[in-house]
Write an enzyme that holds these catalytic residues in place. Structure first.
Site, PDB file in Angstrom:
ATOM      1  N   ARG A 189     -22.583 -34.426  60.870  1.00 21.16           N
ATOM      2  CA  ARG A 189     -21.740 -34.275  61.826  1.00 21.16           C
ATOM      3  C   ARG A 189     -22.460 -34.343  63.165  1.00 21.16           C
ATOM      4  O   ARG A 189     -23.487 -33.594  63.422  1.00 21.16           O
ATOM      5  CB  ARG A 189     -21.093 -32.941  61.714  1.00 21.16           C
ATOM      6  CG  ARG A 189     -19.801 -32.615  62.432  1.00 21.16           C
ATOM      7  CD  ARG A 189     -19.187 -31.292  62.011  1.00 21.16           C
ATOM      8  NE  ARG A 189     -18.811 -31.094  60.509  1.00 21.16           N
ATOM      9  CZ  ARG A 189     -18.741 -29.993  59.839  1.00 21.16           C
ATOM     10  NH1 ARG A 189     -19.182 -29.007  60.234  1.00 21.16           N
ATOM     11  NH2 ARG A 189     -18.469 -30.235  58.583  1.00 21.16           N
TER      12      ARG A 189
ATOM     13  N   ARG B 297     -20.339 -24.023  67.372  1.00 20.60           N
ATOM     14  CA  ARG B 297     -20.288 -25.418  66.768  1.00 20.60           C
ATOM     15  C   ARG B 297     -19.503 -26.139  67.913  1.00 20.60           C
ATOM     16  O   ARG B 297     -19.467 -25.709  69.145  1.00 20.60           O
ATOM     17  CB  ARG B 297     -19.402 -25.379  65.476  1.00 20.60           C
ATOM     18  CG  ARG B 297     -20.189 -24.587  64.391  1.00 20.60           C
ATOM     19  CD  ARG B 297     -19.431 -25.097  63.217  1.00 20.60           C
ATOM     20  NE  ARG B 297     -20.448 -24.160  62.059  1.00 20.60           N
ATOM     21  CZ  ARG B 297     -20.234 -24.472  60.581  1.00 20.60           C
ATOM     22  NH1 ARG B 297     -19.162 -25.145  60.445  1.00 20.60           N
ATOM     23  NH2 ARG B 297     -20.739 -23.784  60.053  1.00 20.60           N
TER      24      ARG B 297
ATOM     25  N   LYS C  11     -20.337 -18.660  61.305  1.00 20.84           N
ATOM     26  CA  LYS C  11     -20.258 -19.814  62.378  1.00 20.84           C
ATOM     27  C   LYS C  11     -19.158 -19.263  63.450  1.00 20.84           C
ATOM     28  O   LYS C  11     -18.466 -18.111  63.395  1.00 20.84           O
ATOM     29  CB  LYS C  11     -19.584 -20.882  61.570  1.00 20.84           C
ATOM     30  CG  LYS C  11     -18.389 -20.574  60.686  1.00 20.84           C
ATOM     31  CD  LYS C  11     -18.000 -21.688  59.840  1.00 20.84           C
ATOM     32  CE  LYS C  11     -16.729 -21.558  59.045  1.00 20.84           C
ATOM     33  NZ  LYS C  11     -16.418 -22.470  57.936  1.00 20.84           N
TER      34      LYS C  11
ATOM     35  N   LYS D 293     -16.633 -20.987  66.461  1.00 17.80           N
ATOM     36  CA  LYS D 293     -15.842 -22.087  66.805  1.00 17.80           C
ATOM     37  C   LYS D 293     -15.067 -21.654  68.122  1.00 17.80           C
ATOM     38  O   LYS D 293     -14.534 -20.579  68.381  1.00 17.80           O
ATOM     39  CB  LYS D 293     -14.833 -22.306  65.782  1.00 17.80           C
ATOM     40  CG  LYS D 293     -15.487 -23.029  64.412  1.00 17.80           C
ATOM     41  CD  LYS D 293     -14.316 -23.438  63.395  1.00 17.80           C
ATOM     42  CE  LYS D 293     -15.268 -23.968  62.238  1.00 17.80           C
ATOM     43  NZ  LYS D 293     -14.107 -24.438  61.208  1.00 17.80           N
TER      44      LYS D 293
ATOM     45  N   CYS E  83      -8.451 -32.364  54.455  1.00 14.72           N
ATOM     46  CA  CYS E  83      -9.934 -32.291  54.776  1.00 14.72           C
ATOM     47  C   CYS E  83     -10.676 -33.337  53.667  1.00 14.72           C
ATOM     48  O   CYS E  83      -9.751 -34.115  52.752  1.00 14.72           O
ATOM     49  CB  CYS E  83     -10.569 -30.800  54.259  1.00 14.72           C
ATOM     50  SG  CYS E  83     -10.407 -30.639  52.414  1.00 14.72           S
TER      51      CYS E  83
ATOM     52  N   CYS F 243     -17.800 -33.255  48.903  1.00 17.13           N
ATOM     53  CA  CYS F 243     -17.791 -32.036  49.182  1.00 17.13           C
ATOM     54  C   CYS F 243     -18.085 -31.041  48.309  1.00 17.13           C
ATOM     55  O   CYS F 243     -17.545 -31.090  47.094  1.00 17.13           O
ATOM     56  CB  CYS F 243     -16.467 -31.384  49.987  1.00 17.13           C
ATOM     57  SG  CYS F 243     -16.578 -29.856  50.363  1.00 17.13           S
TER      58      CYS F 243
ATOM     59  N   CYS G  67     -10.277 -26.620  48.969  1.00 17.51           N
ATOM     60  CA  CYS G  67     -10.673 -25.331  48.668  1.00 17.51           C
ATOM     61  C   CYS G  67      -9.984 -24.475  49.857  1.00 17.51           C
ATOM     62  O   CYS G  67      -9.618 -24.813  50.644  1.00 17.51           O
ATOM     63  CB  CYS G  67     -12.300 -25.194  48.733  1.00 17.51           C
ATOM     64  SG  CYS G  67     -12.992 -25.376  50.413  1.00 17.51           S
TER      65      CYS G  67
ATOM     66  N   CYS H 288     -10.926 -26.141  56.319  1.00 19.93           N
ATOM     67  CA  CYS H 288     -11.282 -26.992  57.250  1.00 19.93           C
ATOM     68  C   CYS H 288     -10.169 -27.407  57.908  1.00 19.93           C
ATOM     69  O   CYS H 288     -10.156 -27.969  58.982  1.00 19.93           O
ATOM     70  CB  CYS H 288     -11.946 -27.825  56.557  1.00 19.93           C
ATOM     71  SG  CYS H 288     -13.646 -27.481  56.045  1.00 19.93           S
TER      72      CYS H 288
END
Length: 1468
Positions: free
Chosen positions: A966, A1035, A1100, A1102, A1321, A1327, A1366, A1370
């Site tokens: 990414r 991120r 994480k 964001k 996603c 994934c 899932c 995302c």
């Protein structure tokens, strides 16, 4: 009472008659067997005294350890590592290959109770490589000493819990006798508690070693350093001294049992010697009486503290000579020589080194002393040095293998060329028999013959060449590949060229004569054993198969069918045939000369004719060279009839001719297949009506036949560890996400703490046959999908179900218990309740049905309980200890703390880990598990192709690992040059496509490990990077696209970059690993993270920047959001600050939930980056690092309180935030189509479904965008909804851009509002977290929902629909008006009621729906919405007003009133 064993005679021991071969091996093997929990031994090409001794002991000894053979050439070290116990012993004959493979694992073994007994022929060069890697190294010269040191090594390893290497000589005097300790005294001695050491305290000064404690003292030596004239004693390293002290204690205890003194250093000879000779190796010269010479023979080589070495040198000595039996030592100094130089560096003695050979005489010692006195400094040599013999012995080839080699000689005669023939060893050394050498030799021959062909072609073009020779050369050139003609014509050519060479000085003719042996077309073969198939990469077999050369490989598999389960169950032989067939250009055959001689001939001839690599797998089952032909015939028949060894031929050249390439030659399999297909039962009727079922049956046919023909369970093990109170335990687990694996490992650790010899493995790592031999087994399994077993347990479940159908009682000795982990609410409907813990329940029932005895009732862990699965586990575990009789054992040792991401980060050296080393490891396509957590910080996720995961597991190869990369691209803006670079990277390093992510950046999939570094370097050359694109850091910062407001976009874009650069990690690891940039000051400069610290963030983080009225970035889904506030003059004044958004959830875990961000105030543009920093710092210091599922900022805020969190932020800022200002959002979708900015430049927002840039029929977006990038002088803007803006188009460029958009149909916006507002996603196949399809399925679902939308007149109405594979979120599904979150393949949770512009969370409407249910729910709902909606009312708002779902007012209340409202409610 001591037992006397006479070598080579029958001896009575414990009422059992044994025959022991004349060597030290049986004595060492006996101690190993009687004193260990696990015995691992390296098999030899022919039978060995180790295996014979173990076989004899297994029949008569009351002690029965687990004995694991390692195939010849296999990785013994990994087998020892995988089988820990209270004492694991390894025995084998030391070879370079064996030692090298042990060496790489000694870091893991050095502090484990492991004894490594290595037999050597006459050279210690290989085993001494291990000396520096282990705490203890013992050396034995005689058979008696080998016995005693084997006992000592076992005691040391078991008591001190450290690795001990014991080297001893393979060949001994056959007439020598061994005084052997009785069996009933071995284990009690080894298990006896450690006595307090009686060794004298050193206090810095060393007393003379004597008796059992070391060297027999020298007369008047005064080695304690206090007498006049003595050598000063060096101070020992504390660690070495402590190890030696433990050795002394063990020596005294061993001596007390054996009633024989043992010494670390034994001294003999003159008491006041002027020369001391240390003899490391086997020799009888130490008994010689030579004036002025003392001999010191070490039995302990490590640890040897300097003081002990010095104490062995009397004050009178002026010279010390170190002679070591190292004939192949490659470094300048020999091992013990360096230790003596270091120990005596302050002493008035000179130290010399030399090689100790065989048959040393007193005369040679005297000559050596003369050389020393004359001042010679070269390395001395004494006796006969075996390595200096003129020829190497040819390796012995077992006589059975002649069955195939004679066939080759018969078929190919003079044409046969075995590239790794044993006859080459004399000239080339042992390496000549390896596949790597053979492949290099063949490649050299191919190159030489190609050169010869070129020379012949050049000679033909020579006008002066005689016509007869010209004709002959032309004929040879045409027939050069003909087996018969090439040889005959070649001989004639050579004769004429020889005659011509005397008349001509042509260099071409001379060179052609030099290459004369290459005129015949030879049949090139490499012959190897099945040991090559355990590691296709390490054996070099892979390179031969992939070489493309015209070479034939004959692999002899000698494992008898009846012994197929005797090996290490965790080391599986790779299916070389299947592996080779997957290449597509390799001829493959499986043959057995004792089954079908004609098929062998046919396969060998076809292999020779095939142009390219050929692999012939030849079955030749024999246990030893003395095995009679009848036994080989019986074993072959068993294997063929059972389907264990199928006979087949695979010829790819037939496929090109339209013929069937595969030929099944096994009559037994063909007959069984024919009978099966001829049955007119219900099953066959079903297969005719449902072809898919037939395909499933055929795919499992091989397993069915093999399982149907397996023998009944063999005789059960004797009572294991009869002298212990507790039985051995095997813990098996099946786990996808790792939760069951952690439970199993914790259980295994607790079992070991209670004294149980414990082994742990996955379900599929143990063969079904192997389970029959186990006694106490505990199973731990999680639940996958709709009650399916986890991935690493599915093969086991298939075999279990097949056996249950046959109603066999195969587990008569098995005592078992099962613990299952599931979620009783995962499938809430009554008809789905049986999915709860289905694998565990079925396993428990099947094991009982197959004859197993349940020793503890099944335990069920439920995620819905207060402590999740722990609630059920705490009830179940004590039952296990009670069943095993260890419930009263008090465990005082603390459990090891589980390794978490926090440990990995702390130990990573600022994100380095072992990534660099992992990239160099070509044996696997993966990185180490700990490194895969660190690579996320570098923008990289390890994945594998889940579409073919089962297939590759069946093939015996690792998953098809690849990596996702990414890019970090703040604001989502790149120029045309960068776009072209990304396009090229996708083609050269990825899978040919790339994806626009929901973080408005690029993502590449399918990057294999060796392409990782080049790909990241190419990304950096494009002035982009991947640092902090993932991981527990801030991120990629995203911002709104707003094409009409050019100035404002430029301002928020610059702000996004500023925040991103301010929060980026400062570690230099990224540049070191990927860009090969080293710190100038080296280790003198240490990394420092001023914001993150060495632990980084708990999870994480964001950041998004939104510009009202468009919330295209879903600002409230981010940990930190900046909402732009524009003044009346159109200028950017600052930002409202939102904190605490986050999407991730865990199915069934109500401690997890999504949360929409909360606004806490306003800040100016200048304050923005500092506000971001302080919000992040409070999360860094207060976030939950103990539970990653509750570590995001949203949970920290709800735990602390929003006001308290805001106060903490303002404390760090030093000023309060201003009150929030008014703003308005009205949508969170992109504005498609053409727009003109304030500066007159044009922008086109194109629809890219789910962000995938790919060429498809009718939609060649990748090619079209590449063509635009070639001419476009503006920029590309990626949106957080996975779409694309072609921006800053000038009036001059406009016509050409429009033309290209039309040409590649990228200007098509004639899609429904539903499709334009959708997002998904990646999910399958890459994934690793995906539970269901997403990107590949959502367009198909929309196709069907669109029909309802259009029928209702809503084609152009926007309804925000999102899907994820899932619950991690995302694609931000929890803010969509309607969303689907994957739970299992084809099954989703359905959510309704989200706010149209991302201001409100949706809520679960149905916990599990399939496609028919989705359509049945949405069809009437959409039609009703079309009829009942108010002006401007959005679908999400309407579902709340219409009473379908309750509104979600805050994240913590997300589960409240889920499942629908009123008549639409479904009660679980």
């Amino acid at each position: 009472m001591l037992m006397i064993i006479k070598m080579g005679e029958r001896t009575l021991d414990s009422q059992v008659l044994f025959f022991l071969p004349p060597a030290a091996v049986p004595s060492v093997a006996r101690i190993s067997y009687l004193g260990s929990d696990v015995v691992v031994y390296a098999q030899q090409p022919s039978s060995s005294a180790f295996s014979e001794t173990y076989a004899l002991l297994s029949k008569g000894s009351s002690h029965s350890p687990r004995v694991i053979p390692v195939p010849y050439g296999g990785d013994a070290g990994s087998t020892v590592v995988r089988n820990p116990s209270n004492l694991t012993t390894f025995t084998g004959v030391a070879t370079s290959q064996l030692v090298n493979r042990l060496l790489v694992h000694l870091a893991d073994l050095s502090h484990q109770p492991v004894a490594l007994h290595l037999a050597v022929e006459d050279d210690l060069s290989d085993v001494l490589l291990l000396r520096s890697a282990v705490p203890y190294f013992l050396l034995s010269q005689t058979a008696q000493e080998a016995h005693d040191n084997a006992l000592l090594a076992s005691r040391l390893a078991r008591i001190e819990k450290k690795a001990v290497v014991h080297a001893f000589y393979l060949s001994q005097d056959p007439a020598s006798s061994i005084e052997d300790v009785p069996e009933d005294k071995v284990l009690p001695f080894l298990l006896a508690k450690k006595h307090s050491s009686s060794a004298p305290s050193t206090n810095g000064h060393v007393t003379p070693l004597n008796g059992a404690n070391g060297v027999s003292g020298h007369v008047n030596g005064h080695a304690n350093g206090h007498a006049n004239g003595t050598l000063s004693t060096p101070i020992d390293d504390p660690t070495s001294a402590q190890l030696f002290k433990a050795y002394e204690a063990a020596v005294m205890e061993t001596g007390a049992l054996l009633r024989r003194p043992k010494r670390a250093l034994s001294s003999s000879g003159a008491p006041a010697a002027h020369t001391v000779i240390f003899l490391v190796g086997r020799t009888e010269i130490a008994t010689a009486a030579i004036d002025g010479v003392a001999f010191v023979t070490p039995s302990l080589l490590s640890p040897l503290p300097p003081s002990k070495l010095v104490s062995a040198v009397p004050p009178s000595a002026t010279n010390v000579i170190v002679l070591e039996q190292v004939f192949k030592w490659s470094t300048k100094w020999t091992p013990l020589y360096l230790d003596l130089v270091s120990a005596t560096q302050s002493q008035p003695v000179r130290v010399h080194d030399g090689i100790l050979g065989d048959n040393v005489s007193e005369v040679e010692i005297l000559k050596l002393l003369q050389k020393v006195e004359s001042g010679e400094t070269a390395r001395f040599q004494l006796g006969v040095i075996p390595g200096q013999s003129t020829t190497s012995s040819t390796p012995h080839v077992p006589k059975q293998e002649a069955a195939y080699t004679k066939i080759l000689e018969h078929i190919f005669k003079d044409r046969l060329d075995v590239a790794n023939s044993p006859s080459l060893v004399a000239a080339q050394g042992e390496i000549a028999t390896t596949p790597e050498f053979a492949l290099g030799r063949v490649r050299g021959q191919v190159d030489a013959r190609q050169e010869l062909v070129s020379l012949v072609e050049s000679l033909i073009e020579d006008p002066t060449l005689e016509p007869a020779l010209h004709s002959l050369l032309s004929q040879w050139l045409l027939a050069k590949d003909d087996p018969t003609k090439s040889s005959r014509l070649g001989s004639e050519v050579v004769n004429q060229l020889t005659q011509l060479s005397s008349k001509s000085s042509s260099p071409a003719i001379r060179r052609a004569l030099d290459l004369a042996k290459h005129f015949p077309a030879l049949s090139k073969w490499i012959i190897g054993s099945d040991a090559w198939s355990y590691d296709l990469g390490a054996s070099g077999l892979h390179h031969a198969i992939a070489s493309g050369l015209d070479i034939n490989i004959l692999i002899l598999d000698t494992l008898p069918y009846s012994s197929r389960t005797s090996g290490d169950p965790q080391r599986r032989k790779q299916d070389v045939g299947l592996y080779a067939m997957n290449h597509g250009d390799v001829y493959v055959a499986s043959v057995a000369v004792f089954s079908s001689y004609a098929q062998v001939l046919q396969a060998l001839v076809e292999a020779d004719r095939f142009k390219g690599p050929s692999v012939v797998l030849a079955y030749l089952p024999y246990s030893s060279e003395s095995s009679p032909a009848l036994e080989v015939l019986k074993e072959t028949k068993l294997a063929i009839d059972a389907g264990y060894w199928p006979l087949y031929r695979w010829n790819p050249s037939k496929d090109a001719k339209g013929e069937e390439p595969f030929s099944l030659d096994s009559d037994a399999i063909k007959n069984d297949l024919r009978q099966f297909l001829d049955r007119q039962n219900h099953l066959s009727q079903l297969t005719r009506s449902t072809p898919a079922i037939a395909a499933e049956l055929v795919s499992n046919l091989g397993d069915t036949i093999r399982e149907a023909r397996k023998k009944r369970a063999q005789q059960s093990y004797n009572d294991l560890l009869s002298n212990l109170d507790a039985p051995p335990l095997l813990v098996l687990y099946a786990s996808d996400g790792g939760a069951a694996e952690k439970k199993a490992k914790r259980l295994a650790n607790r079992a070991k703490a209670r004294g149980l010899p414990t082994t742990i493995a996955t379900f599929d790592a143990l063969t079904f046959e192997g389970l029959k031999d186990e006694e106490h087994v505990v199973f731990v399994t999680s639940t996958a999908g709709q009650g399916e077993p986890p991935q690493n347990g599915r093969s086991f479940f298939k075999a279990l179900n097949a056996a249950a159908l046959r109603e066999e009682k195969v587990f008569s000795n098995l005592k078992f218990s099962v613990f299952g982990m599931g979620d009783s609410h995962y499938w809430p409907r009554a008809e789905d309740a049986h999915y709860y813990n289905k694998p565990a329940k079925e396993l428990d029932a099947r094991l009982e049905k197959l004859g197993g005895e349940r020793v503890a009732d099944i335990g069920l862990g439920d995620d819905q309980d207060a402590d999740g699965s722990e609630t059920g586990y705490k009830i179940w575990e004590p039952k296990i200890w009670k069943a095993l009789g260890v419930d009263s054992v008090e465990v005082t040792e603390a459990e090891p703390e589980p390794i978490t991401n926090e440990h990995i980060k702390a130990a990573s050296g600022f994100l380095r880990g072992t990534i660099a080393e992992g990239l160099e490891d070509n044996s696997t396509g993966a990185l180490a598990p700990s490194d895969t957590q660190l690579t996320k910080f570098h923008g990289i996720y390890q994945q594998d192709d889940r579409d073919i995961r089962d297939e590759r597991q069946a093939q015996g190869v690792e998953p098809a690992y690849s990596f996702m990369i990414r890019v970090r691209m703040p604001g989502g803006v790149c120029n045309s040059s960068q776009w072209l670079d990304m396009d090229q990277i996708a083609d050269e390093h990825g899978n040919g496509t790339f994806k626009i992510t929901t973080r408005a950046t690029f993502q590449f999939h399918g990057v294999i490990k060796r392409h990782l570094k080049p790909a990241i370097q190419d990304i950096n050359r494009a002035l982009l990077d991947t640092l902090a694109a993932c991981g527990d850091v801030n991120r990629n910062v995203i911002c709104s696209s707003i094409p009409t407001l050019s100035k404002l976009h430029r301002q928020v874009f610059e702000f996004s970059k500023e925040v991103s650069e301010h929060l980026i990690p400062q570690t230099s690891a990224y540049h070191e690993i990927w860009l090969d940039k080293k710190l100038v000051a080296g280790e003198a400069v240490k990394d420092f993270e001023p914001i993150y610290g060495e632990f980084y963030l708990p999870r994480k983080f964001k950041v998004a920047v939104a510009v009202p009225p468009t919330n295209d970035v879903d600002v409230f889904a981010n940990d930190l959001g900046f909402i732009a506030i524009v003044g009346p003059d159109g200028e950017l004044e600052g930002f409202n600050v939102s904190i605490g958004g986050g999407m991730g959830v865990t199915h069934g875990n109500k401690k997890t939930y999504p949360r929409a961000g909360s606004i806490i105030g306003f800040c100016t543009i200048e304050q923005g980056k500092y506000v971001a920093e302080k919000v992040m710092l409070v999360q860094r210091d207060h976030g939950n690092r103990a539970d990653r599922k509750n570590a995001r900022l949203k949970y920290t805020i709800d735990r602390m309180g929003l006001d308290v969190y805001k106060v903490e932020v303002e404390k760090l800022l030093g000023y309060p935030l201003q009150p929030a200002r008014a703003y308005t959002f009205d949508r969170n979708i992109d504005d498609f189509g053409w727009h003109t900015g304030e500066d007159g430049r044009h922008h086109f927002t194109m629809f890219v479904e789910n962000g995938r840039i790919v060429d498809e029929p009718g939609r060649e977006f990748k090619t079209g965008l590449k063509e635009i990038a070639k001419i476009h002088n503006g920029t590309f803007r990626l949106t957080a909804n996975q779409h694309l803006l072609i921006s800053d188009i000038t009036n001059e460029e406009l016509p050409r851009i429009k033309s290209l958009l039309a040409k590649y149909r990228m200007d098509n916006l004639e899609f429904s509002g539903l499709r334009l507002s959708s997002s998904a996603c990646v999910a399958f196949p890459t994934c690793g977290l995906a539970m269901a399809e997403s990107e590949r399925y959502l367009p198909i679902l929309i196709d069907k929902v669109e029909k309802v939308v259009e029928e209702s007149g809503l084609r152009h109405d926007s309804i925000v629909m999102r899907m994820t594979g899932c619950p991690n979120g995302c694609a931000r599904p929890y803010l969509a008006e309607v969303a689907f979150v994957g739970k299992a393949p084809g099954s989703y949770a359905m959510l309704l009621g989200g706010g149209y512009y991302g201001q409100r969370l949706n809520k679960i409407y149905r916990e599990s729906v399939t496609e028919p249910e989705i359509l049945s729910i949405l069809t009437p709902m959409i039609k009703r919405y079309a009829l009942e909606r108010k002006e401007g009312e959005r679908f999400g708002d309407w579902t709340i007003r219409a009473g379908y779902i309750a509104p979600t007012t805050e994240g913590r209340l997300w589960y409240d009133r889920m499942g629908g409202e009123g008549e639409h409610q479904v009660v679980a």
